[in-house]
Write a protein that holds these residues in place. Sequence first.
Motif, mmCIF file in Angstrom:
data_model
loop_
_atom_site.group_PDB
_atom_site.id
_atom_site.type_symbol
_atom_site.label_atom_id
_atom_site.label_comp_id
_atom_site.label_asym_id
_atom_site.label_seq_id
_atom_site.Cartn_x
_atom_site.Cartn_y
_atom_site.Cartn_z
ATOM 1 N N THR A 1 42.778 41.641 49.605
ATOM 2 C CA THR A 1 41.797 42.702 49.406
ATOM 3 C C THR A 1 41.374 42.759 47.945
ATOM 4 O O THR A 1 40.201 42.976 47.633
ATOM 5 N N VAL A 2 42.332 42.550 47.038
ATOM 6 C CA VAL A 2 41.995 42.478 45.613
ATOM 7 C C VAL A 2 41.046 41.317 45.351
ATOM 8 O O VAL A 2 40.045 41.454 44.644
ATOM 9 N N TYR A 3 41.328 40.146 45.946
ATOM 10 C CA TYR A 3 40.462 38.987 45.730
ATOM 11 C C TYR A 3 39.029 39.278 46.190
ATOM 12 O O TYR A 3 38.063 38.900 45.520
ATOM 13 N N ALA A 4 38.911 39.927 47.342
ATOM 14 C CA ALA A 4 37.579 40.226 47.870
ATOM 15 C C ALA A 4 36.795 41.096 46.896
ATOM 16 O O ALA A 4 35.594 40.876 46.668
ATOM 17 N N LEU A 5 37.467 42.078 46.319
ATOM 18 C CA LEU A 5 36.805 42.950 45.349
ATOM 19 C C LEU A 5 36.444 42.196 44.079
ATOM 20 O O LEU A 5 35.346 42.343 43.532
ATOM 21 N N LEU A 6 37.367 41.335 43.607
ATOM 22 C CA LEU A 6 37.093 40.578 42.384
ATOM 23 C C LEU A 6 35.956 39.590 42.589
ATOM 24 O O LEU A 6 35.155 39.351 41.674
ATOM 25 N N GLN A 7 35.881 38.995 43.767
ATOM 26 C CA GLN A 7 34.800 38.052 44.047
ATOM 27 C C GLN A 7 33.445 38.735 43.928
ATOM 28 O O GLN A 7 32.490 38.166 43.394
ATOM 29 N N ARG A 8 33.362 39.959 44.416
ATOM 30 C CA ARG A 8 32.091 40.686 44.310
ATOM 31 C C ARG A 8 31.823 41.143 42.880
ATOM 32 O O ARG A 8 30.718 40.998 42.371
ATOM 33 N N ALA A 9 32.853 41.693 42.237
ATOM 34 C CA ALA A 9 32.672 42.240 40.890
ATOM 35 C C ALA A 9 32.335 41.156 39.878
ATOM 36 O O ALA A 9 31.629 41.415 38.899
ATOM 37 N N SER A 10 32.823 39.940 40.093
ATOM 38 C CA SER A 10 32.603 38.877 39.108
ATOM 39 C C SER A 10 31.134 38.496 38.978
ATOM 40 O O SER A 10 30.729 37.958 37.943
ATOM 41 N N GLN A 11 30.322 38.785 39.992
ATOM 42 C CA GLN A 11 28.914 38.393 39.949
ATOM 43 C C GLN A 11 28.024 39.409 39.246
ATOM 44 O O GLN A 11 26.825 39.198 39.129
ATOM 45 N N SER A 12 28.597 40.510 38.795
ATOM 46 C CA SER A 12 27.813 41.522 38.092
ATOM 47 C C SER A 12 28.337 41.671 36.672
ATOM 48 O O SER A 12 29.295 41.008 36.265
ATOM 49 N N HIS B 1 36.098 36.650 34.717
ATOM 50 C CA HIS B 1 35.257 35.949 33.739
ATOM 51 C C HIS B 1 34.937 34.525 34.201
ATOM 52 O O HIS B 1 33.783 34.088 34.148
ATOM 53 N N ASP B 2 35.948 33.794 34.669
ATOM 54 C CA ASP B 2 35.758 32.394 35.054
ATOM 55 C C ASP B 2 34.850 32.243 36.261
ATOM 56 O O ASP B 2 34.272 31.164 36.463
ATOM 57 N N HIS B 3 34.720 33.273 37.081
ATOM 58 C CA HIS B 3 33.862 33.208 38.260
ATOM 59 C C HIS B 3 32.535 33.929 38.040
ATOM 60 O O HIS B 3 31.769 34.124 38.991
ATOM 61 N N SER B 4 32.252 34.304 36.811
ATOM 62 C CA SER B 4 31.032 35.051 36.508
ATOM 63 C C SER B 4 29.999 34.149 35.840
ATOM 64 O O SER B 4 30.319 33.033 35.402
ATOM 65 N N PHE C 1 34.392 42.583 19.376
ATOM 66 C CA PHE C 1 33.118 42.616 20.094
ATOM 67 C C PHE C 1 32.201 41.489 19.627
ATOM 68 O O PHE C 1 31.517 40.863 20.435
ATOM 69 N N ALA C 2 32.168 41.242 18.323
ATOM 70 C CA ALA C 2 31.333 40.155 17.817
ATOM 71 C C ALA C 2 31.838 38.812 18.339
ATOM 72 O O ALA C 2 31.057 37.935 18.711
ATOM 73 N N SER C 3 33.146 38.638 18.384
ATOM 74 C CA SER C 3 33.728 37.382 18.857
ATOM 75 C C SER C 3 33.425 37.149 20.335
ATOM 76 O O SER C 3 33.328 36.003 20.786
ATOM 77 N N ALA C 4 33.278 38.232 21.101
ATOM 78 C CA ALA C 4 33.040 38.109 22.543
ATOM 79 C C ALA C 4 31.566 38.133 22.896
ATOM 80 O O ALA C 4 31.224 38.150 24.089
ATOM 81 N N HIS C 5 30.677 38.111 21.913
ATOM 82 C CA HIS C 5 29.229 38.206 22.172
ATOM 83 C C HIS C 5 28.788 37.156 23.195
ATOM 84 O O HIS C 5 29.060 35.964 23.042
ATOM 85 N N GLY C 6 28.139 37.611 24.248
ATOM 86 C CA GLY C 6 27.685 36.720 25.308
ATOM 87 C C GLY C 6 28.694 36.521 26.414
ATOM 88 O O GLY C 6 28.371 36.008 27.484
ATOM 89 N N GLY C 7 29.949 36.921 26.155
ATOM 90 C CA GLY C 7 31.009 36.689 27.132
ATOM 91 C C GLY C 7 31.678 37.973 27.582
ATOM 92 O O GLY C 7 31.025 38.986 27.813
ATOM 93 N N THR C 8 33.003 37.926 27.687
ATOM 94 C CA THR C 8 33.793 39.035 28.222
ATOM 95 C C THR C 8 34.857 39.441 27.217
ATOM 96 O O THR C 8 35.536 38.593 26.647
ATOM 97 N N LEU C 9 34.993 40.741 27.010
ATOM 98 C CA LEU C 9 36.061 41.282 26.165
ATOM 99 C C LEU C 9 37.057 42.009 27.062
ATOM 100 O O LEU C 9 36.692 42.937 27.787
#
Length: 443
Positions: A138-149, A171-174, A217-225
């Motif tokens: 169930t966690v995976y299902a939620l993460l799969q959806r959340a990773s696309q936003s 992050h890796d699936h986004s 925040f500057a180091s994560a610019h464009g990515g995920t923090l």
Amino acid sequence: MRFTRVTNQARRLHGEQRARIRVIDGPDLGLEVEVPPMGAVVGADPGADLVLNDDAVSGRHCAVVPTAGGFDVSDLSSRNGTFTDGVALTRAMVPVGAVLRVGTSLIQLMPGEDTVEIPPSDTDRFGDLVGGSVAMRTVYALLQRASQSDAAVLFMGESGTGKELAARAIHDHSPRAAMPFVVFDCGAASDTLIASDLFGHVKGAFTGADRERPGAFASAHGGTLFLDEIGDLPLELQPKLLRLLEAGEVTPLGSNTSKRYDVRVVAATHRNLWEDVGRGTFRGDLYYRLAVVEVHLPPLRQRKEDIPALTRLLLERSGVPAAEVGDLSGPNLGRLLDYHWPGNVRELRNVVSRAVALRPPGAGFAQMPILLRPAAGRQEPSVRADRPFHEAKAELVAQFERAYLSDLLVRAGGNISEAARLAGVERKYLYRLLEKSGLRRGK
């Protein structure tokens, strides 16, 4: 489990989306009412919408009206006043998640709650998270959806349950997978330098700042923090983080110029942020901004069916050839299944690594030494008479309810109808119990 809560800060709190008021401290701890669009009256009068059995509360103490941006709160000439953040108010706009003190009680103003049914994923892993139990799928299902936003995600769970692995998997699936993934530990940073580490500083901002330094925040610019242990972030820095999440801008320490960053924020904590909001140590508006998607990672003791697969994977990662692992069934696996795992998967990894380090040459799993911490003896509940009877009793009852409901959900495989049948209660009443215990948010 089969449900989780997904909040949206942009949604309006009026119309069909009802707000709620919950008592988080006082004689009526746990009491909750919905707030209709026209608002609700809080007081001791039996005709009030939220009736409080608090001698310090006036008959009609205050009025609360949900708005597009929060709540319009008016004190109704109460004898003891209505307070927020220690300041008495006559009428004020307060944000979602705000806590009011009325009499000796604390009440929290919350948005309506959406319950989204998400069926478990068909896979037995997501990123480096491993386990085919219903709870994990169930966690995976939620993460799969959340990773696309780009929605903010808040992971909650005990230490060692894999919160950083879950953040990395999102992050890796986004779409941001090719950009930086930056980890910032709010609990490990120095109190004197955390603002600099998080937001950056300019040259001369403080003694020793001999050059400009970019923050996380500057180091994560464009990515995920990934903000680990967000519950440990000092209260004075929380408004600055909130502004960045809302506007995408932050002012480095010592600078008068704001900088804009494109960062997706994923946070995690082992703390109960609801309780921290009630105590005033964590801002309610920041909590709701971080918990657009809230994910509770189950402890290992609630998904013991995953232990064989996890053990085999950890053995292989420890360098034991698959041919030498052998059959996992037997006394060693039985010991792992019977153990209570206070340290969760992290502790299992340490146990397996130790077993591999101490194994006889060429020995398979059955011959490895499995060294576990002895289980603590049964202890009586801690009861102190240094506070009012109703407070001590309410705390013990809440602990019992949460423990009972957590085990009930595991036994029912996350199926609420089955859980209600096992508990001998109505489904609607079970939902209220789960929400009161903080389990309806997806744990």
